[in-house]
Write a protein that holds these residues in place. Sequence first.
Motif, PDB file in Angstrom:
ATOM      1  N   MET A   9       0.832  -1.204   0.000  1.00  0.00           N
ATOM      2  CA  MET A   9       0.000   0.000   0.000  1.00  0.00           C
ATOM      3  C   MET A   9       0.866   1.253   0.000  1.00  0.00           C
ATOM      4  O   MET A   9       2.027   1.220   0.429  1.00  0.00           O
ATOM      5  N   ALA A  10       0.329   2.360  -0.494  1.00  0.00           N
ATOM      6  CA  ALA A  10       1.095   3.602  -0.573  1.00  0.00           C
ATOM      7  C   ALA A  10       1.200   4.300   0.781  1.00  0.00           C
ATOM      8  O   ALA A  10       2.270   4.743   1.195  1.00  0.00           O
ATOM      9  N   VAL A  11       0.071   4.417   1.481  1.00  0.00           N
ATOM     10  CA  VAL A  11       0.013   5.023   2.810  1.00  0.00           C
ATOM     11  C   VAL A  11      -0.756   4.075   3.714  1.00  0.00           C
ATOM     12  O   VAL A  11      -1.868   3.654   3.378  1.00  0.00           O
ATOM     13  N   ASN A  12      -0.162   3.750   4.861  1.00  0.00           N
ATOM     14  CA  ASN A  12      -0.815   2.824   5.773  1.00  0.00           C
ATOM     15  C   ASN A  12      -2.054   3.450   6.391  1.00  0.00           C
ATOM     16  O   ASN A  12      -2.051   4.616   6.784  1.00  0.00           O
ATOM     17  N   ASN A  13      -3.121   2.664   6.490  1.00  0.00           N
ATOM     18  CA  ASN A  13      -4.404   3.180   6.953  1.00  0.00           C
ATOM     19  C   ASN A  13      -4.552   3.201   8.469  1.00  0.00           C
ATOM     20  O   ASN A  13      -5.541   3.722   8.978  1.00  0.00           O
ATOM     21  N   ILE A  14      -3.584   2.679   9.190  1.00  0.00           N
ATOM     22  CA  ILE A  14      -3.682   2.621  10.654  1.00  0.00           C
ATOM     23  C   ILE A  14      -2.850   3.704  11.332  1.00  0.00           C
ATOM     24  O   ILE A  14      -3.322   4.387  12.242  1.00  0.00           O
ATOM     25  N   ILE A  15      -1.593   3.886  10.881  1.00  0.00           N
ATOM     26  CA  ILE A  15      -0.756   4.925  11.497  1.00  0.00           C
ATOM     27  C   ILE A  15      -0.387   6.040  10.526  1.00  0.00           C
ATOM     28  O   ILE A  15       0.132   7.078  10.943  1.00  0.00           O
ATOM     29  N   GLY A  16      -0.632   5.837   9.224  1.00  0.00           N
ATOM     30  CA  GLY A  16      -0.332   6.884   8.248  1.00  0.00           C
ATOM     31  C   GLY A  16       1.088   6.887   7.738  1.00  0.00           C
ATOM     32  O   GLY A  16       1.529   7.881   7.144  1.00  0.00           O
ATOM     33  N   SER A  17       1.825   5.801   7.931  1.00  0.00           N
ATOM     34  CA  SER A  17       3.200   5.751   7.444  1.00  0.00           C
ATOM     35  C   SER A  17       3.220   5.713   5.918  1.00  0.00           C
ATOM     36  O   SER A  17       2.424   5.014   5.289  1.00  0.00           O
ATOM     37  N   VAL A  18       4.129   6.480   5.331  1.00  0.00           N
ATOM     38  CA  VAL A  18       4.263   6.566   3.876  1.00  0.00           C
ATOM     39  C   VAL A  18       5.243   5.492   3.419  1.00  0.00           C
ATOM     40  O   VAL A  18       6.370   5.408   3.918  1.00  0.00           O
ATOM     41  N   GLN A  19       4.819   4.670   2.472  1.00  0.00           N
ATOM     42  CA  GLN A  19       5.632   3.538   2.048  1.00  0.00           C
ATOM     43  C   GLN A  19       6.563   3.907   0.887  1.00  0.00           C
ATOM     44  O   GLN A  19       6.245   4.787   0.075  1.00  0.00           O
ATOM     45  N   PRO A  20       7.707   3.231   0.797  1.00  0.00           N
ATOM     46  CA  PRO A  20       8.729   3.574  -0.213  1.00  0.00           C
ATOM     47  C   PRO A  20       8.410   3.010  -1.591  1.00  0.00           C
ATOM     48  O   PRO A  20       9.143   2.174  -2.142  1.00  0.00           O
ATOM     49  N   VAL A  21       7.334   3.473  -2.174  1.00  0.00           N
ATOM     50  CA  VAL A  21       6.855   2.941  -3.454  1.00  0.00           C
ATOM     51  C   VAL A  21       7.907   3.078  -4.541  1.00  0.00           C
ATOM     52  O   VAL A  21       8.179   2.133  -5.296  1.00  0.00           O
ATOM     53  N   GLU A  22       8.523   4.245  -4.645  1.00  0.00           N
ATOM     54  CA  GLU A  22       9.490   4.467  -5.723  1.00  0.00           C
ATOM     55  C   GLU A  22      10.750   3.639  -5.518  1.00  0.00           C
ATOM     56  O   GLU A  22      11.342   3.140  -6.492  1.00  0.00           O
ATOM     57  N   GLU A  23      11.182   3.447  -4.270  1.00  0.00           N
ATOM     58  CA  GLU A  23      12.341   2.598  -4.002  1.00  0.00           C
ATOM     59  C   GLU A  23      12.056   1.151  -4.380  1.00  0.00           C
ATOM     60  O   GLU A  23      12.920   0.451  -4.927  1.00  0.00           O
ATOM     61  N   ILE A  24      10.846   0.704  -4.079  1.00  0.00           N
ATOM     62  CA  ILE A  24      10.467  -0.669  -4.423  1.00  0.00           C
ATOM     63  C   ILE A  24      10.423  -0.837  -5.935  1.00  0.00           C
ATOM     64  O   ILE A  24      10.918  -1.841  -6.479  1.00  0.00           O
ATOM     65  N   ARG A  25       9.853   0.133  -6.616  1.00  0.00           N
ATOM     66  CA  ARG A  25       9.806   0.059  -8.078  1.00  0.00           C
ATOM     67  C   ARG A  25      11.214  -0.063  -8.661  1.00  0.00           C
ATOM     68  O   ARG A  25      11.460  -0.860  -9.575  1.00  0.00           O
ATOM     69  N   GLU A  26      12.163   0.700  -8.113  1.00  0.00           N
ATOM     70  CA  GLU A  26      13.548   0.622  -8.586  1.00  0.00           C
ATOM     71  C   GLU A  26      14.157  -0.744  -8.283  1.00  0.00           C
ATOM     72  O   GLU A  26      14.906  -1.297  -9.095  1.00  0.00           O
ATOM     73  N   ALA A  27      13.840  -1.293  -7.111  1.00  0.00           N
ATOM     74  CA  ALA A  27      14.385  -2.602  -6.726  1.00  0.00           C
ATOM     75  C   ALA A  27      13.903  -3.715  -7.652  1.00  0.00           C
ATOM     76  O   ALA A  27      14.567  -4.748  -7.792  1.00  0.00           O
ATOM     77  N   LEU A  28      12.753  -3.492  -8.291  1.00  0.00           N
ATOM     78  CA  LEU A  28      12.171  -4.514  -9.157  1.00  0.00           C
ATOM     79  C   LEU A  28      12.611  -4.391 -10.612  1.00  0.00           C
ATOM     80  O   LEU A  28      12.185  -5.184 -11.462  1.00  0.00           O
ATOM     81  N   THR A  29      13.470  -3.423 -10.902  1.00  0.00           N
ATOM     82  CA  THR A  29      13.900  -3.182 -12.286  1.00  0.00           C
ATOM     83  C   THR A  29      14.490  -4.428 -12.924  1.00  0.00           C
ATOM     84  O   THR A  29      14.252  -4.707 -14.115  1.00  0.00           O
ATOM     85  N   ASP A  30      15.254  -5.192 -12.157  1.00  0.00           N
ATOM     86  CA  ASP A  30      15.916  -6.381 -12.704  1.00  0.00           C
ATOM     87  C   ASP A  30      15.030  -7.625 -12.653  1.00  0.00           C
ATOM     88  O   ASP A  30      15.508  -8.732 -12.933  1.00  0.00           O
ATOM     89  N   TYR A  31      13.770  -7.429 -12.298  1.00  0.00           N
ATOM     90  CA  TYR A  31      12.820  -8.555 -12.212  1.00  0.00           C
ATOM     91  C   TYR A  31      11.562  -8.221 -13.014  1.00  0.00           C
ATOM     92  O   TYR A  31      10.486  -7.997 -12.456  1.00  0.00           O
ATOM     93  N   PRO A  32      11.686  -8.183 -14.341  1.00  0.00           N
ATOM     94  CA  PRO A  32      10.564  -7.749 -15.185  1.00  0.00           C
ATOM     95  C   PRO A  32       9.337  -8.655 -15.108  1.00  0.00           C
ATOM     96  O   PRO A  32       8.241  -8.231 -15.472  1.00  0.00           O
ATOM     97  N   LYS A  33       9.515  -9.868 -14.628  1.00  0.00           N
ATOM     98  CA  LYS A  33       8.389 -10.804 -14.508  1.00  0.00           C
ATOM     99  C   LYS A  33       7.462 -10.426 -13.363  1.00  0.00           C
ATOM    100  O   LYS A  33       6.288 -10.807 -13.339  1.00  0.00           O
ATOM    101  N   VAL A  34       7.959  -9.640 -12.394  1.00  0.00           N
ATOM    102  CA  VAL A  34       7.199  -9.310 -11.192  1.00  0.00           C
ATOM    103  C   VAL A  34       6.161  -8.231 -11.478  1.00  0.00           C
ATOM    104  O   VAL A  34       6.477  -7.185 -12.065  1.00  0.00           O
ATOM    105  N   HIS A  35       4.942  -8.478 -11.059  1.00  0.00           N
ATOM    106  CA  HIS A  35       3.876  -7.477 -11.124  1.00  0.00           C
ATOM    107  C   HIS A  35       3.874  -6.705  -9.806  1.00  0.00           C
ATOM    108  O   HIS A  35       3.757  -7.298  -8.730  1.00  0.00           O
ATOM    109  N   PHE A  36       3.973  -5.386  -9.877  1.00  0.00           N
ATOM    110  CA  PHE A  36       3.998  -4.532  -8.687  1.00  0.00           C
ATOM    111  C   PHE A  36       2.655  -3.813  -8.569  1.00  0.00           C
ATOM    112  O   PHE A  36       2.313  -2.977  -9.403  1.00  0.00           O
ATOM    113  N   HIS A  37       1.897  -4.173  -7.514  1.00  0.00           N
ATOM    114  CA  HIS A  37       0.591  -3.572  -7.270  1.00  0.00           C
ATOM    115  C   HIS A  37       0.651  -2.643  -6.071  1.00  0.00           C
ATOM    116  O   HIS A  37       1.251  -2.975  -5.034  1.00  0.00           O
TER     117      HIS A  37
END
Length: 375
Positions: free
Chosen positions: A145-173
């Motif tokens: 999730m982008a922002v947690n619904n319980i405490i409001g923590s912001v998740q590292p979406v862009e960092e995760i997307r970069e980490a998946l660059t070498d794994y094109p088979k992975v679907h990132f939702h």
Amino acid sequence: MHYFDNAATTKPYAEAMHTFNKVNEEYYFNTASIHKAGRDSAKLLEASRKQILQVFGLPHYQCVFTSGATESNNIALQGMLRRKKRFGRTILVSELEHPSVINILDHHQKEGFKVKFIRTTEAGRVDVDHLKSLLDEDVILVTVMAVNNIIGSVQPVEEIREALTDYPKVHFHVDATQAVGKVRFNYDGVDSVSISAHKFHGVKGAGALMLKEIKAAEPIHYGGGHEFDIRSGTVNLPAVTAMAKALRLSVEGMSNDKERLKDFNRMIREEMEALRSITIQPSGVPHIINLSFTGAKGEVVVNALSEKNVMVSTTSACASKRATSNETLTAMGVDKEVIDGSIRISMSKDTTHRDVKMLIRSLKEVYEEIGDVLK
């Protein structure tokens, strides 16, 4: 009433309600009909679709209209797993996800999929290094999730997307339900993004799933072939157009609302931090505060505040009736006594200074009322 449960649902914008009513009156036709009235309604539908993708900075994506984020999550995840199961069986998921994600994955474990949970930091964020250590050629899905619904923590979406660059088979939702109108993200490159209108002052019953590639999704129920053959059923045009209006207004007002809510957040924290037996969790967005009456029960606090006409919650409204410890706080390593006494305060553009003063006053009164329990 002083309403502090905006993470559960928000009051629709007056402008969104006006759009909803106007379209109901003037464009009540079926968008799939081939007569002129149907074609005019279909043009309005496509204009709404285009506007939503432009606001998200994803003009090259496809947007499938749904009934809300729960349906969007189901379409994205169930359809994707059907398509990808021949390529791998491992799913990586954060420990912070909404039931509409976790319950899907629980179900699919029975079909041979292997779910691995990404560790959570003490700040309530996904541990990207741990995610990287879990990646291999069998991984086909990462969902965070982008922002947690319980405490409001912001998740590292862009960092995760970069980490998946070498794994094109992975679907990132990404479930962006709590992020819309609160935090700016660059979703470009994410495979699917889900949203729900009533979380950002639209009307209930409308949501969207934005897809990098339409072929990544498959229908989870079948009918007349609406919405690219992904989501059959007559499209709720009034709610969709109201959602497009609410999205634009939410994004336009984001900066002003953020500064005002930051001041409210600071006021609440400063007043409550002075009280013994109160524990306040870290956050990343100003509109959500999770605090605990350590030693009490969160339900008791919620009910006591409700009697004072102040509305807060204990957890996600979709999970509030389950007799289990909160998954987000558990994942953060929070003590059970603190978890049991936790409540969620969530604000919006409609929250006023008067509301906040009443909240603080009522919290202090409840603190005094249950003082014997807290000792």
